[in-house]
Design a protein around this motif. Structure first.
Motif, PDB file in Angstrom:
ATOM      1  N   SER B  64       0.834  -1.210   0.000  1.00  8.39           N
ATOM      2  CA  SER B  64       0.000   0.000   0.000  1.00  8.39           C
ATOM      3  C   SER B  64       0.866   1.256   0.000  1.00  8.39           C
ATOM      4  O   SER B  64       0.527   2.253  -0.640  1.00  8.39           O
ATOM      5  N   ASP B 181      -5.923  -1.573  -4.851  1.00  7.16           N
ATOM      6  CA  ASP B 181      -5.325  -2.086  -3.620  1.00  7.16           C
ATOM      7  C   ASP B 181      -6.333  -3.011  -2.946  1.00  7.16           C
ATOM      8  O   ASP B 181      -7.296  -2.559  -2.333  1.00  7.16           O
ATOM      9  N   GLU B 182      -6.122  -4.294  -3.089  1.00  4.84           N
ATOM     10  CA  GLU B 182      -7.010  -5.332  -2.574  1.00  4.84           C
ATOM     11  C   GLU B 182      -8.459  -5.154  -3.025  1.00  4.84           C
ATOM     12  O   GLU B 182      -9.350  -4.956  -2.202  1.00  4.84           O
TER      13      GLU B 182
HETATM   14 MG   LIG Z   1      -2.131  -2.738   2.203  1.00  3.48          MG
END
Ligand SMILES: [Mg+2]
Ligand SMILES: Nc1ncnc2c1ncn2[C@@H]1O[C@H](COP(=O)(O)OP(=O)(O)OP(=O)(O)O)[C@@H](O)[C@H]1O
Lengths: 267, 336
Positions: B64, B181-182
């Motif tokens: 991240s 991100d995810e």
């Molecule tokens: Mg992360």
């Protein structure tokens, strides 16, 4: 320019959505109305006991309160909710989502939240102002009207800056929401009455530290043509717009510092 | 010309050292003792236009943090990043026009207002031309099924619906690059599948470059041509899936069903079998393909008991990654 257009669109959208729940929309307005009606009532009760406070009569105190209420309502409409919740947005990560959009983060933040109940303050301020106007000895020459508008703009800037500065502490503090609440609600309640009734310490505080006195007390001296009984220079009665501009510049600077910190710490 | 260039990127976070207890808390408040946490350490890579890159690594690896630097949210401690020739943390707004971003756990939509109004606000924010807007909305509402919940306020959406709406909004302006991100965190199998197909479609039809982080091995297997693996801030691997499997995954698994017997499979270990389980009927055997193959094991078994059935399992990426993470972990323990 396009930021303003976007804000208007946001404003319109929000009002449209909120007014779909018409009942709760009006309940919000009403509950704000009643809070402030109670303040007016308490001023009125106080004047039932005393003929004047430090030489200020009932209508004059209501006039001061109105300037406070109206400028606060306008500033709060735009700034209170976004900045009050800044800390929470940083904490939840929502703030990151403001940062990957092609517009100023501050403007985006302002476009993000909104509190329609502040509209109630504005309406109430105007109504009460209309009622007490005749009882005041203000001669509304063109020059006075223009100066009054300038003062209101200054008062708006002061109110807005104080909200912005206290909310921006959210970049450092994890409980900045309570800082904001304390300053904007508790401290501001001091200027419900003319600040000359307080001791030196409070007057210094409200003039130089959290300069709420410039919102209504100092310009009040001018409009109501009063003997200045405050501790400081008689020129202070003209300084509201200057204080507003300076404070807003400081607030924007403080915001930049907070943003820089965020970009290096990510929290 | 690479569309994303990351050179010697390092990001450190300063954290004030916290002390325990009440007086500790007060000391913390006034101390300037810092603890430096290096989230990303000297990472370099570049991404070509049109790639789908999986940026993976265990929790706290620095994924991240890297994405946030590329988006312009974080300023690196040292090193630099360039996205389409723009330095994101210096020209955040300019960079923002070229990218779309979805953070799996949070929404960029307006919480209180219906999806359709959020979309409309974004349309104005990006100043999207009518023709482009309509074309994109047609594709998105079809593939993502946005129409089902377009009039619902965002706070009432299910996680899957919200994710679909977020994807839609992040792509309205047809960005060159999409950071995810995810994107599949917490979603059910059907929605995951839907989102993967959508990502594939966007990449293929619009040529969007995609960088995604995930802990879901199926995402990686189905989407990523290329993997970049980081661990504790260090770049560990950068290459295609095949070579990663070759490097870490020379493992295969063989399941054999036999008639009841009491053969001791220990003898297999010498031949290149790394692990086995046998309950007298069912044997699960793991082996390294460069030492022994399935035929060898089967022959060995058939000499000792009656084999009724068998099946061979290719290692999947999940096992490869798990093995890789385990090795990374052991290596760092050895270094200590
Ligand atoms: Mg992360
Ligand atoms: N704002 C911050 N301040 C201090 N430390 C941070 C901050 N953000 C991340 N870290 C630390 O940096 C490291 C990398 O974090 P990062 O969020 O990039 O990991 P990640 O790979 O995304 O992990 P996950 O898979 O759990 O999301 C972690 O050890 C984390 O604790």
């Amino acid at each position: 320019m396009s930021n303003i257009k976007l804000y208007l669109l946001f404003f319109k959208t929000y009002l449209k959505v909120k007014s779909e729940y018409r009942f709760s929309f009006f309940m919000d307005l009403f509950s704000q109305f009643s809070t402030f009606a109670i303040t007016y009532l308490s001023i009125w009760i106080l004047f039932g006991r005393f003929k004047d406070i430090n030489g200020w009569n009932f209508y004059e105190v209501v006039f001061l309160y109105n300037i406070n209420l109206f400028s606060y309502g306008l500033a709060g409409l735009f700034f209170f909710n976004p900045l009050r919740f800044l800390e929470e947005m940083i904490h939840s990560g929502e703030f990151d989502c403001l940062m990957h959009k092609p517009m100023s983060v501050f403007m985006h933040l302002i476009c993000r939240r909104f509190n329609q109940s502040y509209l109630g303050y504005l309406i109430l301020g105007i109504i009460v102002f209309r009622f007490c106007m005749d009882k005041l000895n203000i001669i509304w020459t063109v020059a006075n009207v223009i100066w009054f508008i300038i003062v209101m703009a200054g008062a708006f800037l002061i109110q807005a800056s104080i909200i912005i500065i206290s909310g921006t502490t959210g970049f450092w503090l994890t409980r900045s929401a309570s800082v904001t609440e304390t300053i904007v609600h508790r401290f501001r309640s001091f200027i419900t009455y003319p600040v000359s009734i307080y001791n030196t310490f409070v007057q210094i505080l409200l003039t130089f530290v959290i300069p709420y006195a410039f919102v209504n007390y100092y310009p009040g001296i001018y409009f109501l043509d009063r003997e200045d009984s405050s501790l400081f220079s008689p020129y202070f009665q003209y300084l509201t717009p200057v204080v507003g501009i300076v404070l807003m510049i400081l607030a924007m600077g403080f915001w930049r510092i907070g943003m820089n910190r965020y970009q290096s710490t990510g929290s | 010309m690479s569309i994303i260039k990351v050179e010697n990127l390092t990001k450190q976070f300063k954290r004030t050292k916290r002390k325990k207890g009440f007086f500790g808390a007060i000391k913390t408040l006034f101390s300037n003792e810092y603890e430096i946490k290096t989230a990303v350490h000297d990472v370099s890579f570049s991404v070509e236009k049109g790639e789908i890159v999986g940026y993976i690594g265990p929790n706290g690896a620095g994924k991240s943090t890297t994405i946030k630097t590329l988006v312009g949210i974080l300023v690196p401690t040292s090193g630099n990043a360039e996205v389409k020739g723009i330095i994101p943390y210096q020209s955040r707004i300019e960079n923002a026009r070229n990218i779309g971003v979805v953070f799996g756990q949070r929404t960029q939509l307006w919480w209180d207002i219906p999806v359709v109004d959020s979309i409309n606000l974004m349309r104005h924010m990006y100043k999207i031309q009518d023709a482009l807007f309509e074309e994109n909305m047609k594709i998105f509402s079809q593939v993502l099924g946005i129409d089902e919940f377009i009039n619902t306020p965002v706070r009432q959406l299910s996680l899957g619906q919200r994710m679909r709406a977020d994807l839609c909004v992040s792509l309205l302006h047809s960005p060159d690059i999409l950071y995810l991100d995810e994107p599949t965190i917490g979603l059910d199998v059907v929605v995951k599948e839907n989102i993967r197909n959508f990502i594939k479609k966007i990449n293929k039809e619009m040529g969007t470059t995609i960088v995604l982080t995930t802990h879901d091995m199926d995402d990686i297997e189905m989407l990523c041509h290329r993997l970049i693996v980081i661990d504790k801030g260090h770049l560990m691997y950068d290459g295609d899936m095949g070579s990663l499997k070759a490097k870490y995954g020379s493992n295969e698994r063989l399941t054999i069903i036999t008639e009841k017997s009491d053969v001791d499979l220990k003898g297999l270990l010498a031949l290149g079998v790394s692990e086995f389980k046998y309950n007298g009927i069912k044997a699960d055997i793991q082996y390294e393909t460069d030492k022994i193959n399935a035929m060898g094991i089967l022959e060995w078994m058939m000499q000792r008991c009656r084999v009724k059935d068998f099946s061979i399992h290719q290692v999947n990426i999940e096992e490869v990654i798990r093995k890789m993470y385990r090795e990374l972990d052991e290596r760092s323990k050895m270094m200590k």
